[in-house]
Design an enzyme around this catalytic site. Structure first.
Site, PDB file in Angstrom:
ATOM      1  N   GLU A   1      36.505  43.254  41.289  1.00 14.12           N
ATOM      2  CA  GLU A   1      37.008  41.800  41.208  1.00 14.12           C
ATOM      3  C   GLU A   1      35.441  40.979  40.323  1.00 14.12           C
ATOM      4  O   GLU A   1      34.601  41.437  40.400  1.00 14.12           O
ATOM      5  CB  GLU A   1      36.464  41.299  42.959  1.00 14.12           C
ATOM      6  CG  GLU A   1      37.324  39.874  43.195  1.00 14.12           C
ATOM      7  CD  GLU A   1      37.168  39.020  43.860  1.00 14.12           C
ATOM      8  OE1 GLU A   1      37.593  38.087  44.616  1.00 14.12           O
ATOM      9  OE2 GLU A   1      36.301  40.027  44.950  1.00 14.12           O
TER      10      GLU A   1
ATOM     11  N   LYS B   1      44.976  34.836  44.522  1.00 12.72           N
ATOM     12  CA  LYS B   1      44.374  36.423  46.022  1.00 12.72           C
ATOM     13  C   LYS B   1      44.946  35.134  47.416  1.00 12.72           C
ATOM     14  O   LYS B   1      44.125  33.832  46.818  1.00 12.72           O
ATOM     15  CB  LYS B   1      42.457  35.695  45.636  1.00 12.72           C
ATOM     16  CG  LYS B   1      42.036  36.409  47.004  1.00 12.72           C
ATOM     17  CD  LYS B   1      40.905  36.749  47.092  1.00 12.72           C
ATOM     18  CE  LYS B   1      39.449  36.918  47.785  1.00 12.72           C
ATOM     19  NZ  LYS B   1      38.047  37.035  47.059  1.00 12.72           N
TER      20      LYS B   1
ATOM     21  N   CYS C   1      40.312  41.563  47.844  1.00 12.56           N
ATOM     22  CA  CYS C   1      38.536  41.051  48.263  1.00 12.56           C
ATOM     23  C   CYS C   1      39.301  40.855  49.783  1.00 12.56           C
ATOM     24  O   CYS C   1      39.452  41.811  50.264  1.00 12.56           O
ATOM     25  CB  CYS C   1      37.826  40.616  47.510  1.00 12.56           C
ATOM     26  SG  CYS C   1      36.413  40.895  48.602  1.00 12.56           S
TER      27      CYS C   1
END
Length: 289
Positions: A43, A116, A153
Site C-alpha cells: 500500500e 479503499k 489494508c
C-alpha cells in the site's frame, strides 16, 4: 489446468520517492524473472506512510488517475514483463482524495480503479484526515491471468468485502497493506491476528489470497513512530499459509492451478447454500437491518 504464479513484494520505504519506485520496480522484475504473472506491491509504496500524523502538506501529493506518472511507469513495466500489476496510489479526484488502486493488466492497460472502502482512524493511522471513503464498491477484474479482487489494508479485516468479491467471481484476493506497531500501545503485536483474519477469508470463500506489507521503522515529524512488521504472506484456498516473509525485504512466489481451485470451490457448495434472506442484519450498523 490453468497455473498462475503469484508474487508478493515486501520492502521498506524512505523519504526519497525515486528510491522507493526503483525498489518497487526492481522487485517486480525479480518476481517476473521467477515466473510470477500477478505481482502485488504494498500500500502507498511511493512514499513513507504519511498517515502517521495529520499534516495538510501531504494532500498536495495526491494525483488523478488519468495522467498519473506513477501508474504510467508501472503500466509500461507490466507491458514489458507481461505481468498483472495492481498499483496502490494516493488519488486526487475533484475536491477530495482517495486511497486507491489501479488494476494494470499484462498488456499495460489500466482496467479500472478501486477506492479503499474502510478508512481507519487510530493513533498513528490517521487516514480519515487524508482519504474519503471509497465510492467504487468492491470490484473484480478479468485480467490476463485470472479474475482478481483487491481490497486495501483496513478492508482486509471485513469478511463482507471478501465475500462480495468472491460472489463477483474473484479467483484470488489481494490486499496491499501498511500495518505495524500501535503508537498508543507499542508492545502490542497484531501481526498474527492480521494474518488469521485474511486466512479466514481464503478458507471461507475457497480462494487463494495474498497480502503485501511494508517493513521498517518510520518516524513522523511530530515524533509518532511505527515499525511495520512485514510478515507478508500467501495463503491457499483452504486458508493455509504457503509462503510467508519475515521483517525484512522479501519476495514471495507461489503457483496455483485456478481451474483446480475453482472445481474445489464449486464442490463445497458454500455459495449454493448461502441464505441471503437471513443476512438482513448486515444492512445496518447496529445489526437491526
Amino acid at each position: 489446468m490453468r497455473e498462475v504464479r503469484l508474487g508478493v513484494c515486501q520492502f521498506a520505504c524512505s523519504e526519497d520517492i525515486s528510491t522507493n519506485l526503483d525498489t518497487a520496480e526492481r522487485m517486480v522484475r525479480e518476481a517476473a524473472a521467477g515466473g510470477a504473472k500477478v505481482i502485488l506491491l504494498q500500500e502507498l509504496f511511493e512514499t513513507v506512510y504519511f498517515c502517521k500524523e495529520e499534516d495538510a502538506a501531504w494532500l498536495s501529493h495526491a494525483k488523478p488517475l488519468e495522467g498519473n506518472p506513477l501508474i504510467a511507469r508501472f503500466a509500461d513495466l507490466a507491458r514489458e514483463l507481461g505481468v498483472v500489476l495492481p498499483v496502490s496510489f494516493f488519488e486526487s479526484a475533484g475536491q477530495t482524495q482517495f486511497n486507491s488502486l489501479a488494476m494494470v493488466d499484462a498488456d499495460g492497460a489500466v482496467l479500472g480503479c478501486y477506492r479503499k472502502s474502510h478508512i481507519p482512524d487510530n493513533p498513528g493511522y490517521e487516514e480519515k484526515f487524508y482519504f474519503s471513503p471509497g465510492d467504487t464498491g468492491f470490484r473484480v477484474w478479468d485480467t490476463a491471468f485470472g479474475r482478481i479482487g483487491v481490497g486495501i489494508c483496513w478492508d482486509q479485516w471485513f469478511p463482507e468485502a471478501a465475500r462480495v468479491m468472491a460472489l463477483k467471481g474473484a479467483e484470488m484476493l489481494l490486499y496491499p497493506t501498511a500495518i505495524g506497531s500501535e503508537p498508543a500501545d507499542p508492545g502490542y503485536d497484531s501481526s498474527t491476528h492480521w494474518q488469521n483474519a485474511m486466512c479466514g477469508h481464503a478458507a471461507a470463500n475457497i480462494v487463494p489470497l495474498a497480502a503485501a506489507n511494508r517493513v521498517g521503522r518510520e518516524v513522523a515529524p511530530n515524533g509518532t513512530e511505527i515499525t511495520f512488521y512485514g510478515r507478508s504472506f500467501i495463503a491457499d484456498q483452504t486458508g493455509v499459509k504457503v509462503a510467508e516473509a519475515g521483517d525484512g525485504e522479501h519476495l514471495l512466489i507461489h503457483a496455483f492451478d485456478l481451474d483446480a481451485v475453482g472445481e474445489l470451490r464449486r464442490g463445497w457448495g458454500v455459495f449454493r447454500d448461502r441464505r441471503p434472506e437471513l443476512y438482513r442484519a448486515l444492512m445496518g450498523l447496529d445489526g437491526s437491518g
